[in-house]
Design a protein around this motif. Structure first.
Motif, PDB file in Angstrom:
ATOM      1  N   UNK A 137       0.809  -1.207   0.000  1.00 23.87           N
ATOM      2  CA  UNK A 137       0.000   0.000   0.000  1.00 23.87           C
ATOM      3  C   UNK A 137       0.838   1.250   0.000  1.00 23.87           C
ATOM      4  N   UNK A 138       2.138   1.118  -0.099  1.00 19.68           N
ATOM      5  CA  UNK A 138       2.989   2.319  -0.096  1.00 19.68           C
ATOM      6  C   UNK A 138       2.979   2.957  -1.466  1.00 19.68           C
ATOM      7  N   UNK A 139       3.446   4.142  -1.492  1.00 15.21           N
ATOM      8  CA  UNK A 139       3.477   4.905  -2.736  1.00 15.21           C
ATOM      9  C   UNK A 139       4.304   4.156  -3.776  1.00 15.21           C
TER      10      UNK A 139
ATOM     11  N   UNK B 208       2.534   1.383  -5.524  1.00 12.23           N
ATOM     12  CA  UNK B 208       1.505   1.903  -6.423  1.00 12.23           C
ATOM     13  C   UNK B 208       2.153   2.358  -7.724  1.00 12.23           C
TER      14      UNK B 208
ATOM     15  N   UNK C  10     -13.932   0.656 -17.282  1.00 13.00           N
ATOM     16  CA  UNK C  10     -12.537   0.857 -16.880  1.00 13.00           C
ATOM     17  C   UNK C  10     -12.034  -0.226 -15.944  1.00 13.00           C
ATOM     18  N   UNK C  11     -12.929  -0.712 -15.072  1.00 11.17           N
ATOM     19  CA  UNK C  11     -12.475  -1.732 -14.128  1.00 11.17           C
ATOM     20  C   UNK C  11     -12.347  -3.090 -14.800  1.00 11.17           C
TER      21      UNK C  11
ATOM     22  N   UNK D 204      -5.077  -5.255  -7.715  1.00  8.35           N
ATOM     23  CA  UNK D 204      -5.768  -3.990  -7.528  1.00  8.35           C
ATOM     24  C   UNK D 204      -7.038  -4.177  -6.732  1.00  8.35           C
TER      25      UNK D 204
ATOM     26  N   UNK E  47      -6.218  -4.905  -3.060  1.00  8.83           N
ATOM     27  CA  UNK E  47      -5.776  -3.716  -2.337  1.00  8.83           C
ATOM     28  C   UNK E  47      -6.933  -2.806  -2.007  1.00  8.83           C
ATOM     29  N   UNK E  48      -7.828  -2.665  -2.963  1.00  4.38           N
ATOM     30  CA  UNK E  48      -8.947  -1.746  -2.740  1.00  4.38           C
ATOM     31  C   UNK E  48      -9.820  -2.223  -1.599  1.00  4.38           C
TER      32      UNK E  48
ATOM     33  N   UNK F  48      -8.760  -3.774   0.925  1.00  8.31           N
ATOM     34  CA  UNK F  48      -7.948  -3.747   2.150  1.00  8.31           C
ATOM     35  C   UNK F  48      -8.081  -5.067   2.914  1.00  8.31           C
TER      36      UNK F  48
ATOM     37  N   UNK G 134     -10.266   2.942  -9.601  1.00  6.88           N
ATOM     38  CA  UNK G 134      -9.477   3.502 -10.691  1.00  6.88           C
ATOM     39  C   UNK G 134      -9.467   5.030 -10.666  1.00  6.88           C
TER      40      UNK G 134
ATOM     41  N   UNK H 230      -7.718   4.754  -3.816  1.00  2.00           N
ATOM     42  CA  UNK H 230      -8.218   4.042  -2.633  1.00  2.00           C
ATOM     43  C   UNK H 230      -7.270   3.012  -2.052  1.00  2.00           C
ATOM     44  N   UNK H 231      -6.511   2.322  -2.896  1.00  2.00           N
ATOM     45  CA  UNK H 231      -5.644   1.288  -2.344  1.00  2.00           C
ATOM     46  C   UNK H 231      -4.454   1.840  -1.576  1.00  2.00           C
ATOM     47  N   UNK H 232      -4.324   3.166  -1.559  1.00  2.00           N
ATOM     48  CA  UNK H 232      -3.265   3.767  -0.762  1.00  2.00           C
ATOM     49  C   UNK H 232      -3.785   4.299   0.563  1.00  2.00           C
TER      50      UNK H 232
END
Lengths: 531, 376
Positions: A1-3, A6, A443-444, A525, A528-529, A531, B89, B123-125
């Motif tokens: 989850x860090x920058x 990503x 998009x998803x 993805x 992560x979303x 969590x 997204x 969101x994932x961050x």
């Protein structure tokens, strides 16, 4: 989850997107350049400039006609000859099934197929010529593991398998006559390895897959150092082998077709024919093998050129297929995922059929539905001048039909895997179903859709069975990579085969890798979303 | 005003509820499967009842008899899901912009919730709490006439939960948007609820103020749910700032609890879990527990573990959770005299949001005192 993570995943995603874009762009360019080229040709059949004639010829004529063809092109600038080498009976069926359209000249290894075409009205009796004869040879792999020294030895139990052309192929007919005459039919009945045409039988012998094979003497001469000749059959053991040639009545290029037939009957051609071991009918038939020198052989630049053409055709057909399959598959996948209606699963199953059925079955259905005999095929030809069978369009359609279920299923899964709650959230924010579909769901689902596109593209490139049936294997026109490999294999052209095989293997590995990366990115993805 | 009277049949489960809600925060409380989420989704339009009607300010959102079923999109009811439903997204800002509305409003909410530092993240961050804040802002952009929340704290860690509840409570007070909040957690219900509707098996079994509902539960299920907490209301006697403790009078029993906001003489509500209450057969000396009260065992309920109900001499009743061994060993049985031992820190407050002890803008303030009240 860090920058950092990503950024890395975002970079990978961009990387994949960029690759997909480059792929699409390149193939688009190829499509445009070659399509405009061939479109011009297709629309000007009677102009003298750059005419293409299609010659369907028996497999045993592969090398000799290729050389004759080259000579013909040298002496007749503006005409290009495209060959379609297969078993004579197969070629006959192709012509009949196509209503005599798409082929300009037919040359076969027995009188019977030509007789059938004359009877069907596809060939005028006065256009027919006999241009060569041949002998039947018994050959064995190098080393002769079964220690065969004569036809009589075939009765020995040491002989495990005998390669022979199919029962309807002229070479097969003659060979069976020989066996019958020598009372070997019973003994060998369960040892026969039937092949689609004589060159395939030859390939099996060369590779040592069989104990022995029955082929034409000319075939044996082509590859004299790759096998051993045992005996040449006596001419009284079989019907006289006569090779007729004729132009088809419905040829779109009668002038050029006639010139080709004429050329084959000329003295220049005689020299080439005899060098390859064929004799003019009426002349003394040979009783031993001619010398090995067959004149020109393929050099590497020729090989690469052939491979490049096959690759180009494959890309063209597959890209064209993808351009229809991608939007259509996405749309159908979306409908199946989002709309709940009665018979939904039944529809899904029916549309998945082409993926599940053996490709040749699908090819058969396509032939019936779109071939020149069908209503659709005829209408297309009459009204739009579009020819589906034996054309690159047909190859594209065949690959498209086979690849469609892959795209559709990938799309459906991609849409279904989008978290439905996100769509509901969009509704609670006042957005309608279409807006939600376009701005949230699509998009998803993107990664899944791209993955589907890649997979179906790969499937289209690799398609052989249905393509073979609908579009044939015409070099320079419909001989895509898989067909080219098959062709090279049966012509003992290992080098070409290997190049093509290598290209296709690398391509397939690349496809699998890309698809996996895309899949794992999608899962990452979503994980992560949540969590 | 929201008026709900709906029935829904799903297999063997039958939902049948009717209530009205005007302002403030309504809690739909109950165990899993009681139908509270189903009710909420039906109000939102994400689900359709079998019969009944739902109206808001006279406008029919759903009416079976008149064949009205307004689409979700038109109901203008904000919905906060259990799992944060931010679009993965898009960045936070893009998520908020997706809902439409004025940018100035968006800026105001962002500042109010203190999430400026994450607006450009995906969101994932973000943590669960940050995601829910953005989700709430996004819902607010539509200027909903009612906010529906389905256990929004599920994906939020315990530390942030406390803070977020505080913010929600203040939000409701400031915007005056009525809220319906679904939960099975008593402290949440206490913290922000103005009214509690208790549901069980698809029906409403109790309806009233939080303190009424949890103090005197009318159903066994609720008793067992809220029975995970002993709820005590007491009057503040004194504060000891240095020690961070407060002394209260709970129906005659003097208890030492963590420092709270309430002024002396005011009432405060706390909870203590049965797991945290020790039983002794005689008075104990040399223990760190500051609370030791005498009482008599009323009854022992045997489940997976035994729960002992003790009535203190002073009048308060408390439940303690023991092990079978202990009950046998100490010979705990009705009528037995026992002492209850409780640490100060075993008590936790239930109504932190209600204090107006310091600055009038609770959203801007980080209530540091609250942190002190949390158990270590």
């Amino acid at each position: 989850m860090t920058r950092t993570r990503q950024n890395v995943t975002a970079d990978k995603g961009h990387e994949i997107q960029r690759f997909a874009k480059v792929l699409k762009l390149t193939t688009c360019m190829i499509l445009i350049t070659t399509l405009t080229g061939s479109a011009n040709d297709a629309r000007a059949p009677t102009a003298e400039k750059h005419i293409k004639i299609t010659v369907s010829a028996a497999a045993s004529l592969n090398d000799v006609f290729t050389e004759i063809g080259r000579r013909f092109e040298e002496t007749h600038p503006g005409v290009v000859v495209q060959f379609n080498f297969l078993g004579s009976n197969h070629l006959q069926r192709q012509i009949e099934g196509n209503d005599g359209v798409g082929v300009d000249v037919f040359a076969c290894a027995a009188e019977a197929p030509m007789d059938a075409l004359v009877a069907g009205g596809f060939v005028r009796p006065e256009d027919r010529r006999l241009f060569a004869g041949n002998r039947i040879a018994l050959v064995v792999p190098v080393g002769n593991p079964a220690r065969i020294t004569s036809f009589a030895d075939l009765a020995d139990p040491r002989v495990q398998t005998l390669a022979i052309s199919g029962e309807r192929v002229p070479a097969g007919i003659y060979a069976r006559q020989v066996l019958e005459k020598l009372n070997l039919t019973q003994t060998l009945s369960n040892k026969l390895v039937n092949t689609a045409h004589v060159r395939q039988a030859l390939a099996y012998v060369i590779q040592g897959e069989v104990s022995a094979g029955l082929v034409y003497a000319t075939d044996a001469a082509q590859v004299a150092d790759a096998l051993q000749l045992v005996e040449i059959a006596d001419t009284i053991w079989h019907d006289p082998i006569r090779y007729p040639i004729a132009m088809l009545d419905r040829s779109p290029h009668p002038d050029a077709a006639w010139k080709f037939v004429d050329f084959v009957m000329s003295n220049i051609a005689t020299e080439i024919l005899e060098r390859h071991g064929f004799r003019r009918p009426g002349r003394a038939t040979l009783s031993k093998l001619p010398s090995i020198n067959t004149g020109e052989k393929l050099d590497n630049s020729d090989r690469l050129h052939k491979a490049w053409i096959a690759l180009k055709l494959s890309l063209l057909a597959a890209t064209g297929a993808l351009m229809v399959v991608f939007p259509l598959g996405t749309l159908v996948g979306a409908i199946l995922a989002k709309c709940n209606f009665r018979g939904r699963e039944l529809l899904d199953s029916v549309l998945t059929l082409p993926m599940v059925l053996p490709p040749t079955v699908t090819g058969y259905y396509l032939m019936i539905m779109l071939g020149s005999r069908s209503w659709v095929g005829r209408t297309l030809e009459d009204i739009l001048g579009i020819h589906v069978s034996l054309s690159l369009l047909g190859a594209g359609i065949a690959s498209g039909v086979i690849a469609f279920p892959l795209m559709m299923k990938s799309a459906r899964t991609a849409f279904e895997s989008v978290n439905h709650e996100l769509e509901l959230a969009s509704y609670t924010l006042g957005k309608g179903r279409i807006t939600t579909l376009l701005r949230i769901t699509l998009p998803l689902a993107k990664n899944g859709l791209v993955g589907g596109a890649i997979l179906s593209f790969a499937r289209a490139i690799g398609e052989f069975g249905a393509t073979f049936m609908l579009a044939g294997m015409i070099e320079g026109r419909t001989m895509t990579m898989p067909s080219a490999i098959f062709n090279a294999f049966t012509n003992h052209d290992d080098a070409t085969a290997q190049i093509l095989v290598l290209v296709l293997t690398i391509f397939s590995i690349g496809v699998i890798y890309l698809t996996n990366r895309l899949n794992s990115r999608t899962m990452d993805r979503q994980d992560e979303a949540e969590l | 005003m929201l008026q709900v009277a709906i029935q829904k049949q799903v297999g063997a489960f039958k939902l049948d509820v009717a209530f009205q809600h005007e302002g403030g925060t309504l809690i739909l409380f109950g165990p899993s499967g009681s139908g509270k989420t189903t009710t909420l989704r039906n109000i939102a339009g994400l689900d359709r009842p079998t019969s009944g009607h739902i109206t808001f300010d006279g406008e029919a959102l759903y009416d079976r008899s008149k064949r009205i079923n307004m689409r979700v999109q038109q109901r203008r009811l904000g919905f906060i899901f259990q799992q944060p439903s931010l679009f993965p997204h898009m960045t936070a800002r893009e998520n908020i912009a997706y809902a439409g509305g004025k940018t100035s409003d968006a800026e105001r909410w962002i500042e109010l919730f203190g999430v400026q530092h994450i607006v450009d993240q995906h969101p994932n961050q973000m943590s669960g709490g940050e995601q829910q804040r953005i989700t709430i802002i996004r819902a607010l952009m539509r200027q909903p006439r009612c906010l529906l929340m389905d256990e929004p704290m599920s994906a939020v860690d315990a530390g942030t939960r406390h803070l977020l509840l505080h913010e929600l409570h203040a939000l409701q007070r400031e915007t005056k948007i009525p809220m319906i909040y679904v939960t099975h957690n008593v402290s949440e219900a206490y913290r922000i609820g103005d009214r509690v509707i208790v549901m069980e098996g698809g029906r409403i079994v109790q309806d009233g103020l939080p303190i009424e509902v949890f103090h005197t539960p009318t159903s066994a299920a609720i008793a067992s749910l809220s029975g995970t907490e002993n709820i005590i209301t007491g009057r503040v006697l004194s504060h000891n700032a240095e020690d961070h403790t407060t002394t209260i009078d709970a129906q005659g029993a003097t208890l030492h609890v963590p420092l709270c906001h309430e002024k002396i003489g005011k009432s405060t509500t706390l909870a203590v879990r049965p797991e945290d209450i020790l039983l002794a057969t005689g008075e104990v000396s040399g223990t760190s527990a500051r609370n030791q009260v005498a009482g008599r065992v009323v009854k022992v309920r045997y489940d997976t573990f035994p729960t002992v109900l003790v009535a203190l001499d002073t009048g308060l009743s408390l439940r303690a959770k023991l092990t079978h061994q202990s009950v046998k060993f100490l010979k705990i049985e009705p009528g037995r005299r026992v002492y209850l031992l409780m640490k100060t820190w075993a008590f936790h407050p239930l109504d932190a949001g209600r204090s107006h002890h310091h600055t009038p803008d609770p959203l801007k303030d980080t209530p540091t005192n609250d942190n002190a009240m949390r158990r270590p």
